[in-house]
Every structure is written in structure tokens, then in C-alpha cells.
Enzyme design. Sequence first.
Site, mmCIF file in Angstrom:
data_model
loop_
_atom_site.group_PDB
_atom_site.id
_atom_site.type_symbol
_atom_site.label_atom_id
_atom_site.label_comp_id
_atom_site.label_asym_id
_atom_site.label_seq_id
_atom_site.Cartn_x
_atom_site.Cartn_y
_atom_site.Cartn_z
ATOM 1 C CG HIS A 1 -0.218 -0.118 2.516
ATOM 2 N ND1 HIS A 1 0.200 -1.342 3.003
ATOM 3 C CD2 HIS A 1 0.188 0.805 3.420
ATOM 4 C CE1 HIS A 1 0.829 -1.161 4.144
ATOM 5 N NE2 HIS A 1 0.843 0.148 4.425
ATOM 6 C CG HIS B 1 1.501 5.273 4.259
ATOM 7 N ND1 HIS B 1 0.841 5.242 5.461
ATOM 8 C CD2 HIS B 1 2.119 4.069 4.145
ATOM 9 C CE1 HIS B 1 1.064 4.083 6.065
ATOM 10 N NE2 HIS B 1 1.835 3.355 5.292
#
Length: 125
Positions: free
Chosen positions: A103, A105
Site C-alpha cells: 500500500h 501512504h
Amino acid sequence: MAVSEKDCLFCKIVRKEIKADIVKEGNSFIAIKDINPVEPGHVLVIPKQHYTTLLDIPDRLGEEMLKFAKQIASELLEKKLGDGFNIIMNNLEPAGQLVMHAHIHIIPRKEKDGIRFFVKVLGKK
Ligand code: 5GP
Ligand code: ZN
């Protein structure tokens, strides 16, 4: 440590088995608000397919992921959530990855917001 798709927190969020505050959803990615934001507007861009790190993401999908992240970042600026932004990706535990589903940020930044990344604590081993 590898986590199965069945047990993976972000796979569960993608499958809507766990609730999350969804900012944007496309065919291949979902963007959610981080449950513990560094700053208000801190968003996570998550591929819908399970990959552990950046290195597992196919190149074409990686390009799409960056495009998706750019859209979120430009919306953040338009909404005045920040006057700048950081894009950060933690890959594997030594780099601070806690959720083993790749993922990105996106963190809104303002002048003098007091955030400093990558501070090396001298003498710490
Ligand atoms: P990592 O250290 O793996 O790069 O970051 C994982 C991020 O996921 C952390 O910033 C953490 O606050 C966030 N997070 C952990 N659990 C949840 C959750 O259940 N929901 C949401 N929205 N974010 C989470
Ligand atoms: Zn997963």
C-alpha cells in the site's frame, strides 16, 4: 511474514468484510482513510489484489497505482487538506511495514506542521 488473502486485513477491507472510510474506489484499487492518521486526510492506496510489497506488483499495475495515487494527491490539494504531500511506501518489516499487503501512504503536509520523516536515532541499533 507472508499472510494469506483470507486472513489479510486489507483483503478483508477490499472484500468489505471490515469497514473502512473509502475515499475512492476503482477496478483495481481502493483508497481509504488511515485509521491512525499522521495528519487529517492521510490516505492509503491499496491494490485490490493481494501483493506483499512493491516488488510483487506487476509493472503495468504499478503504473496504474501511481496514477491513482496522483489523483488522490491532486484532490487533497484542491480540497486544501494540505499545501503539499508525501507519498511513502514501507516495504517489509525492517522498513516499517506492518500490514503485509502492499500500500502507498499519501500524507497531506502544511508549512511548519512539525512532521519529520526519516530521522535516524544516533547510536540506536
Ligand atoms: P504500514 O506500516 O504497513 O505501512 O502501515 C499500515 C497502516 O495501516 C498504518 O498507518 C495503520 O494506521 C493503518 N491501519 C491499520 N489497520 C487499519 C484498519 O483496520 N483500517 C484502516 N483504515 N487503516 C488501518
Ligand atoms: Zn491482502
